[in-house]
Scaffold this motif. Structure first.
Motif, PDB file in Angstrom:
ATOM      1  N   LEU A 131      -1.101   7.168  -8.681  1.00 15.54           N
ATOM      2  CA  LEU A 131      -0.407   6.112  -8.110  1.00 15.54           C
ATOM      3  C   LEU A 131      -1.315   5.274  -7.298  1.00 15.54           C
ATOM      4  CD1 LEU A 131       2.868   8.006  -6.888  1.00 15.54           C
ATOM      5  CD2 LEU A 131       2.382   6.942  -8.986  1.00 15.54           C
ATOM      6  N   ALA A 132      -1.050   3.928  -7.276  1.00 14.42           N
ATOM      7  CA  ALA A 132      -1.805   2.859  -6.715  1.00 14.42           C
ATOM      8  C   ALA A 132      -1.362   2.236  -5.800  1.00 14.42           C
ATOM      9  CB  ALA A 132      -2.494   2.009  -8.075  1.00 14.42           C
ATOM     10  N   ALA A 133       0.103   1.838  -5.847  1.00 12.96           N
ATOM     11  CA  ALA A 133       0.472   1.067  -4.824  1.00 12.96           C
ATOM     12  C   ALA A 133       2.135   1.329  -4.826  1.00 12.96           C
ATOM     13  CB  ALA A 133       0.039  -0.425  -4.919  1.00 12.96           C
ATOM     14  N   ARG A 134       2.983   0.601  -3.941  1.00 14.82           N
ATOM     15  CA  ARG A 134       4.339   0.449  -4.033  1.00 14.82           C
ATOM     16  C   ARG A 134       4.799  -0.823  -4.473  1.00 14.82           C
ATOM     17  NH1 ARG A 134       8.291   3.319   0.014  1.00 14.82           N
ATOM     18  NH2 ARG A 134       7.383   5.238   0.181  1.00 14.82           N
ATOM     19  N   LEU A 135       5.770  -0.662  -5.534  1.00 18.91           N
ATOM     20  CA  LEU A 135       6.379  -2.049  -5.917  1.00 18.91           C
ATOM     21  C   LEU A 135       7.823  -2.367  -5.330  1.00 18.91           C
ATOM     22  CD1 LEU A 135       5.394  -1.604  -9.813  1.00 18.91           C
ATOM     23  CD2 LEU A 135       4.254  -2.806  -8.005  1.00 18.91           C
ATOM     24  N   PRO A 176       0.814  -1.233  -0.117  1.00 21.30           N
ATOM     25  CA  PRO A 176      -0.034   0.206  -0.101  1.00 21.30           C
ATOM     26  C   PRO A 176       0.863   1.340  -0.039  1.00 21.30           C
ATOM     27  CG  PRO A 176      -0.556  -1.561   1.926  1.00 21.30           C
ATOM     28  CD  PRO A 176       0.531  -1.916   1.290  1.00 21.30           C
ATOM     29  N   LEU A 177       0.317   2.317  -0.481  1.00 22.44           N
ATOM     30  CA  LEU A 177       0.975   3.778  -0.534  1.00 22.44           C
ATOM     31  C   LEU A 177       1.160   3.848   1.162  1.00 22.44           C
ATOM     32  CD1 LEU A 177      -0.809   5.602  -3.402  1.00 22.44           C
ATOM     33  CD2 LEU A 177       1.468   4.460  -3.304  1.00 22.44           C
ATOM     34  N   GLU A 178       2.227   4.898   1.269  1.00 29.14           N
ATOM     35  CA  GLU A 178       2.391   5.152   2.767  1.00 29.14           C
ATOM     36  C   GLU A 178       1.912   6.763   2.670  1.00 29.14           C
ATOM     37  OE1 GLU A 178       6.484   4.828   3.544  1.00 29.14           O
ATOM     38  OE2 GLU A 178       6.331   2.564   3.693  1.00 29.14           O
ATOM     39  N   GLN A 179       1.639   7.388   3.800  1.00 24.28           N
ATOM     40  CA  GLN A 179       1.219   8.860   3.914  1.00 24.28           C
ATOM     41  C   GLN A 179       2.129   9.704   3.283  1.00 24.28           C
ATOM     42  OE1 GLN A 179       0.498   9.707   8.057  1.00 24.28           O
ATOM     43  NE2 GLN A 179      -1.482   8.580   8.233  1.00 24.28           N
ATOM     44  N   SER A 180       3.296   9.480   3.335  1.00 27.68           N
ATOM     45  CA  SER A 180       4.463  10.520   2.617  1.00 27.68           C
ATOM     46  C   SER A 180       4.472  10.292   1.261  1.00 27.68           C
ATOM     47  CB  SER A 180       5.934  10.077   3.418  1.00 27.68           C
ATOM     48  OG  SER A 180       6.235   8.838   2.849  1.00 27.68           O
ATOM     49  N   ASP A 181       3.771   9.384   0.549  1.00 20.60           N
ATOM     50  CA  ASP A 181       3.820   9.061  -0.817  1.00 20.60           C
ATOM     51  C   ASP A 181       2.914  10.233  -1.519  1.00 20.60           C
ATOM     52  OD1 ASP A 181       5.632   6.902  -0.710  1.00 20.60           O
ATOM     53  OD2 ASP A 181       3.979   5.402  -0.591  1.00 20.60           O
ATOM     54  N   PRO A 182       3.351  10.721  -2.701  1.00 24.80           N
ATOM     55  CA  PRO A 182       2.335  11.444  -3.474  1.00 24.80           C
ATOM     56  C   PRO A 182       1.207  10.707  -3.921  1.00 24.80           C
ATOM     57  CG  PRO A 182       4.199  10.904  -4.967  1.00 24.80           C
ATOM     58  CD  PRO A 182       4.572  10.339  -3.438  1.00 24.80           C
ATOM     59  N   ALA A 183       0.073  11.488  -4.361  1.00 31.09           N
ATOM     60  CA  ALA A 183      -1.057  10.494  -4.659  1.00 31.09           C
ATOM     61  C   ALA A 183      -0.947  10.461  -6.486  1.00 31.09           C
ATOM     62  CB  ALA A 183      -2.255  11.623  -4.615  1.00 31.09           C
ATOM     63  N   SER A 184      -0.028  11.339  -7.060  1.00 35.53           N
ATOM     64  CA  SER A 184       0.172  11.482  -8.330  1.00 35.53           C
ATOM     65  C   SER A 184       1.515  11.875  -8.887  1.00 35.53           C
ATOM     66  CB  SER A 184      -0.832  12.016  -9.158  1.00 35.53           C
ATOM     67  OG  SER A 184      -0.907  13.435  -8.690  1.00 35.53           O
ATOM     68  N   ILE A 185       2.057  11.306 -10.020  1.00 34.71           N
ATOM     69  CA  ILE A 185       3.244  11.493 -10.610  1.00 34.71           C
ATOM     70  C   ILE A 185       3.045  12.067 -12.026  1.00 34.71           C
ATOM     71  CG2 ILE A 185       5.607  11.058 -11.182  1.00 34.71           C
ATOM     72  CD1 ILE A 185       5.615  11.758  -8.416  1.00 34.71           C
ATOM     73  N   GLY A 186       3.209  13.357 -12.489  1.00 36.63           N
ATOM     74  CA  GLY A 186       2.892  13.428 -13.810  1.00 36.63           C
ATOM     75  C   GLY A 186       1.591  13.400 -13.949  1.00 36.63           C
ATOM     76  N   ARG A 187       1.163  12.680 -14.904  1.00 32.34           N
ATOM     77  CA  ARG A 187      -0.390  12.381 -15.396  1.00 32.34           C
ATOM     78  C   ARG A 187      -0.841  10.871 -14.809  1.00 32.34           C
ATOM     79  NH1 ARG A 187      -1.089   9.333 -20.682  1.00 32.34           N
ATOM     80  NH2 ARG A 187       0.986   8.435 -21.325  1.00 32.34           N
TER      81      ARG A 187
END
Length: 498
Positions: free
Chosen positions: A17-21, A3-14
């Motif tokens: 983001l859905a998850a961490r790999l 899962p994404l963490e609180q510090s992760d951005p919601a999007s990059i460019g266009r």
């Protein structure tokens, strides 16, 4: 996938983001989606190193390489941003296990499947070389077995034949056991070095064992130079082909098209029942028994956070916790965008080679016979300290020495370094330069075995030493692995009680 963490951005460019790999010293790889829903793997450079010219140059080089090489054997570059932070790039999201994962799960490949894979990879390498690009880090972890065929991935240290290198004096880029002798000795790069790495990779795929055994970087490099590759159990035709690929005589190494001709697989690779079994993730084969000398844990090949040839002072960020890294990343994009390639110091070539290269060092030869509690002092005079939470996956940090139990470490006869019943631990993976050190329940695995290395402390399975970012570590600084140099002040970690 995490899962994404609180510090992760919601999007990059266009890309939303859905998850961490995956995550490591260079940055983070995310699963993202275009507005229309197309999945992509998004590699984002960590903000702490975005201003470092060397790191950014390598990232830009990777982007340019992927723009140059577009074929069925590589993950295609979709989008990128290298002119202003945050720097990122997006590639195809290609599910599938790495060759390293496939061999771990299913055992060595059967001969005809091995021939088919050998030929397919040689064909892919032929196309890469036709674009005048050298991959420079072919190994089992950098090969994805996808539903459309195998792919060569991780072009983070690739370069065109006329590009200048970014390595420092005395350093070379690559992975021990897959580096050609001419690269180890004098950093002589060329297509033949990729052929060497491909041959060594196929030796691993056919035997399930590291092609040049296990041990320190120096030991493995010495075996590569001397030609002591493990071919036991390979069919004669494949053994002879591998032997030609890894020959010291560069003129003897076959061209990719000659490899394809010599393989002559009887079944199309994608139709082979063994390949179908691997990509479906079912029916693990029983492994062939191995000699007693090979029963030690395998070198794992999924990278979790190495930083290629970047000075220690530019490293930053929390290393990947074993809570995440213990889960096998079956998503190829995490490997396809392996965060960086390992920088391997070619040190000690003037030393005498091991008298018995098949015998690996053991921790029992270095630790004190009687465990003893003592502070683990770090460069600059601070002490390595256990955090208050004391949970597996937590990160020990440098703190002002206060004599508290959180700073009392015991070096056991089996090579563990522990405090408050937690051991220093290095998460699974390739354990390259920049890999972080964490705390974990003491379990006796090779991830927790350390030994004395002069006035340094060496993690045995990786051959790398405990290191801080600076010669005088500030409170809160973290500890990571880096090639043992013997003269870096930021690697002076005398073991407790020694």
């Amino acid at each position: 996938m995490f899962p994404l963490e609180q510090s992760d951005p919601a999007s990059i460019g266009r890309y939303r983001l859905a998850a961490r790999l995956g995550s490591g010293g260079m940055g983070t790889v995310y699963l993202g989606r275009t507005p229309g829903g197309r999945p992509a793997a998004i590699k984002v450079v960590k903000s702490g190193i975005q201003d470092q010219p060397g790191a950014l140059s390598r990232f830009q080089r990777e982007v340019e390489t992927l723009r140059t090489v577009r074929n069925p054997f590589t993950a295609a570059l979709i989008d990128f941003e290298v002119t202003q932070p945050p720097f990122w790039m997006a590639t195809e999201y290609v599910p599938g296990p790495t060759l390293a994962e496939a061999v771990k799960q299913h055992g060595p490949l059967e001969p005809d499947l091995l021939r088919g894979l050998f030929a397919a990879l040689a064909e892919g390498l032929e196309d890469v070389h036709a674009h005048r690009v050298l991959h420079r880090d072919i190994k089992p972890a950098n090969i994805i077995l996808s539903v459309t065929g195998p792919q060569l991935i991780d072009f983070g240290i690739a370069r065109t034949e006329d590009q200048p290198g970014l390595t420092e004096l005395g350093m070379t880029i690559g992975t021990p056991g897959y580096l050609a002798p001419e690269v180890i000795i004098d950093q002589q790069l060329g297509p033949a070095a990729d052929i060497f790495a491909l041959g060594a990779t196929m030796a691993y795929a056919g035997t399930g064992r590291p092609p040049y055994g296990k041990g320190s970087v120096h030991t493995i490099n010495t075996r590569c130079i001397e030609g002591a590759i493990d071919l036991e159990g390979l069919p004669q035709d494949i053994a002879e082909l591998v032997e030609d690929c890894v020959s010291r005589d560069l003129s003897r190494r076959p061209l990719p098209e000659q490899i394809v001709e010599r393989c002559r697989a009887r079944t199309a690779l994608l139709e082979h029942v063994g390949y179908q079994r691997i990509i479906s993730g079912s029916g693990a084969q029983e492994r062939r028994p191995e000699p007693a000398s090979d029963q030690e844990p395998e070198l794992e090949t999924v990278q979790v956070g190495s930083v290629p040839n970047v000075p220690a002072t530019v490293l930053a960020g929390k290393p990947l916790s074993r809570k995440r890294s213990r889960i096998t990343l079956a998503i190829a994009a995490a490997a396809a965008l392996a965060l960086t390639a390992g920088a391997v110091a070619v040190y000690g070539l003037d030393r005498q080679p091991d008298k018995n290269p098949t015998t690996q060092p053991t921790a029992s030869s270095s630790p004190s016979p009687e465990p003893e509690n003592a502070t683990l002092t770090v460069p600059g005079g601070g002490c390595l300290s256990v955090p208050e939470t004391l949970a597996s996956g937590d990160i020990p940090t440098v703190q002002v020495c206060d004599g508290s139990p959180a700073q009392q470490w015991e070096f056991t006869p089996t090579g563990e370094i522990k405090a408050l019943e937690r051991c220093l631990d290095v998460a699974p993976g390739e354990r390259g330069n920049g890999t972080g050190v964490q705390l974990w329940d003491c379990n006796g695995t090779e991830a927790q075995v350390f030994a004395r290395h002069g006035n340094q402390t060496q993690h045995l399975s990786s051959g790398r030493c405990l290191t801080t970012e600076a010669n005088e570590a500030e409170p809160g600084a973290q500890v990571f692995l880096w090639d043992c140099s013997g003269d870096n002040l930021n690697q002076e970690f005398p073991l407790p009680g020694l």
